[in-house]
Design a protein around this motif. Sequence first.
Motif, PDB file in Angstrom:
ATOM      1  N   ILE A  32     -32.627  62.947  -8.895  1.00  0.00           N
ATOM      2  CA  ILE A  32     -33.430  62.747  -7.694  1.00  0.00           C
ATOM      3  C   ILE A  32     -32.556  62.972  -6.462  1.00  0.00           C
ATOM      4  O   ILE A  32     -31.456  62.419  -6.365  1.00  0.00           O
ATOM      5  N   GLY A  33     -33.071  63.780  -5.529  1.00  0.00           N
ATOM      6  CA  GLY A  33     -32.370  64.012  -4.274  1.00  0.00           C
ATOM      7  C   GLY A  33     -31.011  64.625  -4.482  1.00  0.00           C
ATOM      8  O   GLY A  33     -30.862  65.691  -5.102  1.00  0.00           O
ATOM      9  N   GLU A  34     -29.972  63.930  -4.006  1.00  0.00           N
ATOM     10  CA  GLU A  34     -28.613  64.449  -4.078  1.00  0.00           C
ATOM     11  C   GLU A  34     -28.091  64.506  -5.506  1.00  0.00           C
ATOM     12  O   GLU A  34     -27.119  65.217  -5.792  1.00  0.00           O
ATOM     13  N   ASN A  35     -28.727  63.801  -6.418  1.00  0.00           N
ATOM     14  CA  ASN A  35     -28.314  63.839  -7.830  1.00  0.00           C
ATOM     15  C   ASN A  35     -28.905  65.029  -8.569  1.00  0.00           C
ATOM     16  O   ASN A  35     -28.532  65.295  -9.713  1.00  0.00           O
ATOM     17  N   GLY A  36     -29.844  65.716  -7.957  1.00  0.00           N
ATOM     18  CA  GLY A  36     -30.391  66.936  -8.531  1.00  0.00           C
ATOM     19  C   GLY A  36     -29.623  68.127  -8.003  1.00  0.00           C
ATOM     20  O   GLY A  36     -29.769  68.498  -6.843  1.00  0.00           O
ATOM     21  N   GLU A  37     -28.784  68.742  -8.814  1.00  0.00           N
ATOM     22  CA  GLU A  37     -27.883  69.792  -8.348  1.00  0.00           C
ATOM     23  C   GLU A  37     -28.370  71.183  -8.765  1.00  0.00           C
ATOM     24  O   GLU A  37     -28.933  71.360  -9.841  1.00  0.00           O
ATOM     25  N   PHE A  38     -28.123  72.165  -7.882  1.00  0.00           N
ATOM     26  CA  PHE A  38     -28.510  73.549  -8.114  1.00  0.00           C
ATOM     27  C   PHE A  38     -27.263  74.428  -8.117  1.00  0.00           C
ATOM     28  O   PHE A  38     -26.296  74.152  -7.409  1.00  0.00           O
ATOM     29  N   ARG A  39     -27.348  75.516  -8.887  1.00  0.00           N
ATOM     30  CA  ARG A  39     -26.253  76.487  -8.877  1.00  0.00           C
ATOM     31  C   ARG A  39     -26.480  77.528  -7.782  1.00  0.00           C
ATOM     32  O   ARG A  39     -25.618  77.784  -6.958  1.00  0.00           O
ATOM     33  N   TYR A  40     -27.646  78.176  -7.786  1.00  0.00           N
ATOM     34  CA  TYR A  40     -27.966  79.135  -6.738  1.00  0.00           C
ATOM     35  C   TYR A  40     -29.488  79.270  -6.644  1.00  0.00           C
ATOM     36  O   TYR A  40     -30.075  80.194  -7.193  1.00  0.00           O
ATOM     37  N   ASP A  55     -33.401  79.208 -10.395  1.00  0.00           N
ATOM     38  CA  ASP A  55     -32.013  78.798 -10.188  1.00  0.00           C
ATOM     39  C   ASP A  55     -31.173  79.536 -11.219  1.00  0.00           C
ATOM     40  O   ASP A  55     -31.111  79.131 -12.376  1.00  0.00           O
ATOM     41  N   ASP A  56     -30.519  80.635 -10.788  1.00  0.00           N
ATOM     42  CA  ASP A  56     -29.944  81.584 -11.738  1.00  0.00           C
ATOM     43  C   ASP A  56     -31.068  82.080 -12.645  1.00  0.00           C
ATOM     44  O   ASP A  56     -32.040  82.623 -12.157  1.00  0.00           O
ATOM     45  N   GLN A 307     -26.991  75.438  -1.633  1.00  0.00           N
ATOM     46  CA  GLN A 307     -27.465  74.897  -2.920  1.00  0.00           C
ATOM     47  C   GLN A 307     -28.392  73.698  -2.708  1.00  0.00           C
ATOM     48  O   GLN A 307     -28.315  72.681  -3.402  1.00  0.00           O
ATOM     49  N   LEU A 308     -29.301  73.859  -1.742  1.00  0.00           N
ATOM     50  CA  LEU A 308     -30.225  72.792  -1.373  1.00  0.00           C
ATOM     51  C   LEU A 308     -31.657  73.311  -1.325  1.00  0.00           C
ATOM     52  O   LEU A 308     -31.895  74.501  -1.125  1.00  0.00           O
ATOM     53  N   ILE A 309     -32.607  72.393  -1.482  1.00  0.00           N
ATOM     54  CA  ILE A 309     -34.013  72.659  -1.206  1.00  0.00           C
ATOM     55  C   ILE A 309     -34.342  71.939   0.100  1.00  0.00           C
ATOM     56  O   ILE A 309     -34.169  70.720   0.199  1.00  0.00           O
ATOM     57  N   ILE A 319     -35.716  69.900  10.359  1.00  0.00           N
ATOM     58  CA  ILE A 319     -35.356  70.299   9.003  1.00  0.00           C
ATOM     59  C   ILE A 319     -34.744  69.107   8.271  1.00  0.00           C
ATOM     60  O   ILE A 319     -33.925  68.365   8.831  1.00  0.00           O
ATOM     61  N   THR A 320     -35.184  68.888   7.042  1.00  0.00           N
ATOM     62  CA  THR A 320     -34.659  67.841   6.196  1.00  0.00           C
ATOM     63  C   THR A 320     -34.321  68.416   4.824  1.00  0.00           C
ATOM     64  O   THR A 320     -34.677  69.543   4.509  1.00  0.00           O
ATOM     65  N   THR A 321     -33.628  67.635   4.027  1.00  0.00           N
ATOM     66  CA  THR A 321     -33.228  68.057   2.682  1.00  0.00           C
ATOM     67  C   THR A 321     -34.026  67.285   1.645  1.00  0.00           C
ATOM     68  O   THR A 321     -34.074  66.052   1.695  1.00  0.00           O
ATOM     69  N   ILE A 322     -34.618  68.000   0.707  1.00  0.00           N
ATOM     70  CA  ILE A 322     -35.419  67.389  -0.353  1.00  0.00           C
ATOM     71  C   ILE A 322     -34.563  67.105  -1.580  1.00  0.00           C
ATOM     72  O   ILE A 322     -34.619  66.016  -2.162  1.00  0.00           O
ATOM     73  N   ALA A 323     -33.770  68.104  -1.977  1.00  0.00           N
ATOM     74  CA  ALA A 323     -32.985  67.951  -3.196  1.00  0.00           C
ATOM     75  C   ALA A 323     -31.775  68.866  -3.135  1.00  0.00           C
ATOM     76  O   ALA A 323     -31.735  69.841  -2.387  1.00  0.00           O
ATOM     77  N   GLY A 324     -30.784  68.540  -3.951  1.00  0.00           N
ATOM     78  CA  GLY A 324     -29.562  69.324  -4.016  1.00  0.00           C
ATOM     79  C   GLY A 324     -28.384  68.592  -3.414  1.00  0.00           C
ATOM     80  O   GLY A 324     -28.542  67.560  -2.749  1.00  0.00           O
ATOM     81  N   LYS A 325     -27.203  69.119  -3.653  1.00  0.00           N
ATOM     82  CA  LYS A 325     -25.976  68.482  -3.197  1.00  0.00           C
ATOM     83  C   LYS A 325     -25.021  69.537  -2.666  1.00  0.00           C
ATOM     84  O   LYS A 325     -24.816  70.572  -3.284  1.00  0.00           O
ATOM     85  N   LEU A 326     -24.445  69.282  -1.508  1.00  0.00           N
ATOM     86  CA  LEU A 326     -23.470  70.200  -0.923  1.00  0.00           C
ATOM     87  C   LEU A 326     -22.221  70.281  -1.804  1.00  0.00           C
ATOM     88  O   LEU A 326     -21.771  69.252  -2.305  1.00  0.00           O
TER      89      LEU A 326
END
Length: 326
Positions: A32-40, A55-56, A307-309, A319-326
């Motif tokens: 959830i949120g920052e714990n949901g990580e994306f590669r690209y 995502d890839d 790497q964010l949604i 602008i806000t961030t829904i999910a992903g981690k820097l």
Amino acid sequence: ADGNNQLIRKIDLTTSNITTIAGKLENYADGIGENGEFRYPGKIVRIGTDLYVVDDDRFRKVDPATGAVVTIQTSGESYNYIESLTSDGTDIYFTSYVSGGNSSGYKLFKLSLADGVVSELDLVDDTGNTYSIGNSIIGLASDGTNLFVAVSTSPKAFLRISLQTGMVTPYTTGGVTLPWFNVMEKIGDSLFAVSSSSIYEIELSGTSATASTVTLSGLDTSSDVYFDQMTAFGEVLYLSSFSGNNEIYQVNLAVGQDGVRTGIATQIDPTTTAASYYNTGTEVSLRYLGGLTTDGTALFIADGNNQLIRKIDLTTSNITTIAGKL
């Protein structure tokens, strides 16, 4: 040793099945949120209230209300890089170039969200014989009943494919000569495509497809504009440009008294505040717009390099961030 994925893998020599023994995919996790990580994160579609992100070579489901990220477990046909993406409101359809001897070429696939099965579409012509597209697919859209496919021939070709039967109906193309493009949307009885700083309308009537250039106003041509990604809601197009600073534009479409399609372009300038990254006080600007979609009140963006949604409120431009981690 799978270096790029940073994993230790095992291949069973009897079944050829591959499993992972140790390691963790970098920047890849459900949560959830920052714990949901994306590669690209790249191409993105909205089905119901959920977002589906490429995502890839994986499909990730994102709940914009909670930020929950879940990977869709897929089975079935193999595919490579996903080039175009659309939805009929229930399932996902995409294109991919597949190498395989005599069967190599651009293929159309369906991802069933009910069970995660990926299947190649069986296409037939009006006599029931197998239909092969062959050339590059440069645009894909759906109205919920049919798929609309743009093919990179000279001149550009357009196909209508029945989602129920797989029957392909080619259009006879007329009007202006269309350049190469890689994104397409359907509004009413028309398709819209973009190339460089131009928007094109392809009016569909029976089996005729007539292309024309949308007359744009409000676009600042003193700097380079190169439209890249596009989504639509009602009679409004939302576009990103990969030149400059990832500009985003809203284009309100209309038809003049002379019957000419016009568009009034307004640049959306996202407001980056201390709330832009989970209310942490860190101001994070957009870096690369890999894809965008909308519900008419907000733009949802796959911010690939970060790497964010992300979400842009269309009323406030915040602008806000829904999910992903820097």
